[in-house]
Scaffold this active site. Structure first.
Site, PDB file in Angstrom:
ATOM      1  N   ASP A 108      -1.730  -0.992   5.873  1.00  0.00           N
ATOM      2  CA  ASP A 108      -2.060  -0.235   7.233  1.00  0.00           C
ATOM      3  C   ASP A 108      -3.376  -0.027   7.732  1.00  0.00           C
ATOM      4  OD1 ASP A 108      -2.497   3.092   7.041  1.00  0.00           O
ATOM      5  OD2 ASP A 108      -2.090   1.927   4.979  1.00  0.00           O
TER       6      ASP A 108
ATOM      7  N   ASP B 291      -0.302   5.240   1.165  1.00  0.00           N
ATOM      8  CA  ASP B 291      -0.564   6.167   2.106  1.00  0.00           C
ATOM      9  C   ASP B 291      -0.693   5.617   3.394  1.00  0.00           C
ATOM     10  OD1 ASP B 291      -1.101   9.013   1.051  1.00  0.00           O
ATOM     11  OD2 ASP B 291      -2.211   7.587  -0.308  1.00  0.00           O
TER      12      ASP B 291
ATOM     13  N   ASP C 291       0.868  -1.280  -0.007  1.00  0.00           N
ATOM     14  CA  ASP C 291       0.082  -0.085  -0.021  1.00  0.00           C
ATOM     15  C   ASP C 291       0.929   1.179  -0.043  1.00  0.00           C
ATOM     16  OD1 ASP C 291      -2.403   1.697   0.585  1.00  0.00           O
ATOM     17  OD2 ASP C 291      -1.886   1.797   2.286  1.00  0.00           O
TER      18      ASP C 291
END
Length: 232
Positions: free
Chosen positions: A165, A10, A8
């Site tokens: 996250d 961001d 991922d």
């Protein structure tokens, strides 16, 4: 056999998300308004329509809304100016490249946003494949980004590991059939993750080879079932 890693962006490679929360929190508080963390967290890794609708409702006017969004953007830019990649990211990318693993990136953000930060951090050359919201019909938690990323890397989803996250990102990775390691940031560490293989606090705490070895043992020991299923 693990043949590829898909990251991922961001909040995982660089923590833009905590900065966004703090920026909007300050901009809203300056207007005498509240900005609930739980609402922000629901939008992490996916569409921000609900978040924008809340801010607009609280603002009460287009002029006030524009002021909040402008101030938040300026605050975020200032916070991110000197922000580096999260701990351990560079080492993981270097080790993955040295091990001959495919390296992909799958993000719900747009390509211009990604290139801005990856370029500044000098991380663009590490990625064999980059998939953004510009490349798909549906973003996370839909699995399309991960399915396209693994296809572009030339591996089956079961041969790839996602690093995420957010809850929405983890849902997307698991729905696509990837193994998933979650690395929450200061905002998303409060969330309940329901389906993943491993949860770690920081990539800086591990050597990539050791982490992947641990992951393989856990998956084999669970008979293919997700280790860590259930609230965390």
């Amino acid at each position: 056999m693990i043949k590829a890693l898909v990251f991922d962006f961001d909040g995982l490679i660089i923590d833009t998300e905590t900065a966004w929360y703090r920026s909007y929190l300050q901009a809203m508080e300056e207007e005498g308004l509240t900005f609930p963390l739980e609402l922000f967290c629901r939008c992490v890794g996916t569409h921000d329509d609900e978040l924008i609708a809340y801010i607009a409702e609280q603002a009460g006017s287009d002029e006030r809304l524009a002021r909040i969004r402008t101030n938040a953007a300026l605050l975020h830019e200032d916070m991110m100016r000197e922000t580096d990649a999260r701990e351990g990211v560079r080492s993981f990318l270097e080790d993955a490249r040295a091990a001959g693993l495919g390296i992909g990136l799958a993000t719900s953000s747009n390509r211009a946003w990604i290139d801005r930060f990856l370029g500044r951090l000098g991380l663009l050359p590490y990625f064999d494949v980059i998939l953004t919201k510009d490349d798909v019909t549906e973003i996370k938690p839909d699995p399309e980004l991960y399915l396209r990323a693994t296809a572009a890397l030339g591996v089956r989803p079961s041969e790839a590991v996602a690093f995420e996250d957010s809850v929405n990102g983890a849902k997307a990775a698991k729905a696509a059939g990837l193994q998933c390691i979650i690395v929450p940031n200061a905002v998303t560490e409060r969330l309940v993750f329901e389906n993943y293989e491993l949860r770690i606090a920081s990539m800086g705490d591990y050597k990539l080879a050791n982490l992947l070895s641990e992951l393989t043992k856990l998956v084999e020991g669970a008979g293919g079932r997700a280790f860590g299923s259930g609230p965390a």
